[in-house]
Design an enzyme around this catalytic site. Structure first.
Site, PDB file in Angstrom:
ATOM      1  N   LYS A  23       0.858  -1.190   0.000  1.00 11.86           N
ATOM      2  CA  LYS A  23       0.000   0.000   0.000  1.00 11.86           C
ATOM      3  C   LYS A  23       0.891   1.235   0.000  1.00 11.86           C
ATOM      4  O   LYS A  23       1.335   1.710   1.053  1.00 11.86           O
ATOM      5  CB  LYS A  23      -0.924   0.036   1.213  1.00 11.86           C
ATOM      6  N   GLU A  39       9.777   0.382  11.088  1.00  5.45           N
ATOM      7  CA  GLU A  39      10.895   1.335  10.903  1.00  5.45           C
ATOM      8  C   GLU A  39      10.292   2.711  11.082  1.00  5.45           C
ATOM      9  O   GLU A  39       9.520   3.176  10.230  1.00  5.45           O
ATOM     10  CB  GLU A  39      11.489   1.192   9.495  1.00  5.45           C
ATOM     11  N   CYS A  91      14.418   9.854   7.600  1.00 10.30           N
ATOM     12  CA  CYS A  91      14.289   9.364   8.971  1.00 10.30           C
ATOM     13  C   CYS A  91      15.624   9.392   9.687  1.00 10.30           C
ATOM     14  O   CYS A  91      15.680   9.584  10.895  1.00 10.30           O
ATOM     15  CB  CYS A  91      13.728   7.948   8.964  1.00 10.30           C
ATOM     16  N   GLU A 146      10.524  15.104  15.925  1.00 12.14           N
ATOM     17  CA  GLU A 146      10.967  14.978  14.534  1.00 12.14           C
ATOM     18  C   GLU A 146      10.276  16.051  13.687  1.00 12.14           C
ATOM     19  O   GLU A 146       9.051  16.095  13.620  1.00 12.14           O
ATOM     20  CB  GLU A 146      10.611  13.583  14.020  1.00 12.14           C
TER      21      GLU A 146
END
Ligand code: NAD
Length: 484
Positions: A178, A252, A286, A386
């Site tokens: 997806k 992750e 990331c 983040e």
């Protein structure tokens, strides 16, 4: 040439969508629609899972030998190698990744992953016989898990799709991918290459869709394992569903990594390195090392050098090979980053470069000016959360122990670097920081080694033999009665 599509890749062919919903892929640079593709619904996911289920339960793929599967993936790799430029271009178009980065990482790195997984699969102990503790032998097999739901994010869409699909396939699983709604285009090219390579019908199915439809896929009873890359917030929700259903899951997730600049570091080389590790993919990475740790003694010199480096970076059209910083993927991402820049100022950090407002010379596109904050306290939100954009915070430390403490003072633990002339001192720091990957004067992912996060940066590992293991179940067979 139009990039529009009107079907999903399901059961080995192009399947008409169940509903009329569409996704408009918008260029983050021009803000114009560049392609329209169908938006997946829960009914499309049901069709994709049914095809994957059939292919797993009845089809040839899980029953083929590892060598036979390796042959098909080798053919896929050769086809992929011929499409690196086209793949990179698609990703630049759909998410605004600067072409310099796209041609370095967005397609060559996935291809290197494929080659690396092939090498690992050739040596992998799919079935081994070991002496048992009771006198007889024991056969230990690694079998596929079943139907894998692969859910990648938009920032490195092929990188995070290939890291799941290829090991899953090599181990004999079938897959439903997806893609994120921002980045469906690259997966259409991938589907064509998989089909051309001879991957049997139903083994890979692809339905681009948004979050709610993703939730349907995660909770689907036909799915045996979820492999997810994305935000920590989404990862928590997915882990909760998988926990309830006792589904296998690998995650992750996000990061807030630190680059530690030791006093003996070559500042020129360090700045070149920080430009990459801090701001690659316009800061939408990331592993981005957005906390720059400098000693109090060297603090002013590091801030000045970083300010000069970042203010000299070229911001603009991602299709221009000279561009170092492109736009954010979407308007909401631009707004999110700008909110953090305003927050940094409210929290009392000192704005040294950048700040809110369009970069010079640009009037359209979801751009953010590359920004450096100094006098940042590690407890500030801009140092803990983040941001996922081109915003760096320089934080002062007293000594090396303090630098390691600050680096570890984070809910995340994904990556990090140390910059020093003393390799042993660098390795010592590398061993003390709680992060899944760490670089001394460099940050390059090596696909022969595991990648993943400590703490809230994830569960499980991708790449290396460990990344292949994630797609296997262990079975022990006792072939004879032990001589007791
Ligand atoms: P996101 O979590 O919003 O979405 C990621 C993907 O998951 C998308 O396909 C989205 O549609 C889907 N999704 C979201 N919520 C879901 C749910 N509850 N159930 C099922 N599917 C769901 O993240 P994003 O904004 O697309 O990507 C940015 C994030 O990804 C950042 O936090 C970044 O650090 C992280 N990331 C991590 C890695 C890594 O390897 N650790 C790599 C790249 C990006």
């Amino acid at each position: 040439m139009t990039l529009d599509r009107d079907a999903f890749f399901i059961d080995g062919g192009w399947a008409a969508p169940a509903t009329t919903g569409t996704i408009q892929v918008v260029s983050p640079h021009s803000e114009q629609v560049v392609a329209t593709v169908p938006e997946g619904s829960t009914a499309d996911i049901d069709a994709a899972v049914a095809a994957a289920r059939r292919a797993f339960d009845e089809g040839p793929w899980p029953r083929m030998s590892p060598e036979e599967r390796i042959e098909v993936i080798q053919a896929f790799s050769m086809l992929y190698a011929g499409k690196l430029a086209e793949m990179a271009e698609l990703i630049t178009i759909e998410m605004g990744s600067p072409t310099s980065f796209a041609n370095l990482a967005q397609s060559p790195a996935p291809w290197m992953q494929i080659e690396s997984f092939l090498a690992i699969a050739r040596e992998f102990a799919w079935e081994e016989t070991r002496p048992g503790a009771l006198g007889g032998d024991v056969i230990v097999r690694r079998e596929p898990v079943g139907v894998v739901a692969a859910i990648p994010p938009w920032n490195v869409p092929q990188f995070t799709t290939i890291s799941k699909v290829v090991p899953a396939l090599l181990a004999g699983n079938t897959v439903v991918v997806k893609p994120a709604p921002e980045t469906p285009l690259d997966t259409y090219l991938m589907a064509e290459l998989l089909a051309e390579a001879g991957v049997p019908a139903g083994v890979v199915n692809i339905v681009a869709a948004g979050r709610e439809v993703g939730e349907h896929l995660v909770a689907h009873p036909g799915v045996d394992k979820v492999a997810f890359t994305g935000s920590t917030a989404a990862g928590r929700k997915i882990a909760a569903v998988c926990g309830e259903q006792l589904k296998r899951v690998s995650l992750e997730l996000g990061g807030k990594s630190a680059a530690i600049v030791l006093d003996d570091a070559d500042l020129g080389a360090t700045m070149e390195g920080l430009k990459f590790v801090g701001l690659m993919n316009s800061g939408q990475a990331c592993v981005a090392q957005t906390r720059i740790l400098a000693s109090r003694k060297n603090y002013a010199a590091v801030v000045d050098a970083l300010a000069e480096t970042v203010s000299g970076m070229s911001v603009g059209d991602p299709a221009d090979p000279a561009t170092e910083i492109g736009p954010m993927v979407a308007q909401r991402q631009q707004e999110r980053v700008e909110k953090y820049i305003a927050l940094g100022q409210e929290e009392g950090a000192r704005l040294v470069v950048g700040g809110n407002g369009m970069p010079d010379g640009l009037s359209t596109g979801w751009y953010v000016r590359p920004t450096v904050f100094a006098d940042v306290d590690n407890r500030m939100r801009i140092a803990q959360e983040e941001i996922f954009g081109p915003v760096l915070s320089v934080i002062a430390y007293d000594d090396v122990d303090d630098a390691v403490r600050i680096a570890n003072d984070s809910d995340y633990g994904l990556a990090g670097t140390v910059w020093t002339a003393d390799q042993e001192a660098g390795l010592d720091v590398a061993r003390r920081v709680r992060a899944g990957t760490y670089g001394v004067n460099t940050y390059t992912m090596d696909f022969a080694a595991p990648f993943g996060g400590f703490k809230t940066s994830g569960i499980g590992r991708e790449f290396g033999p460990e990344g292949l293991e994630q797609y296997t179940e262990l079975k022990s067979i006792y072939p004879t009665a032990p001589a007791m």
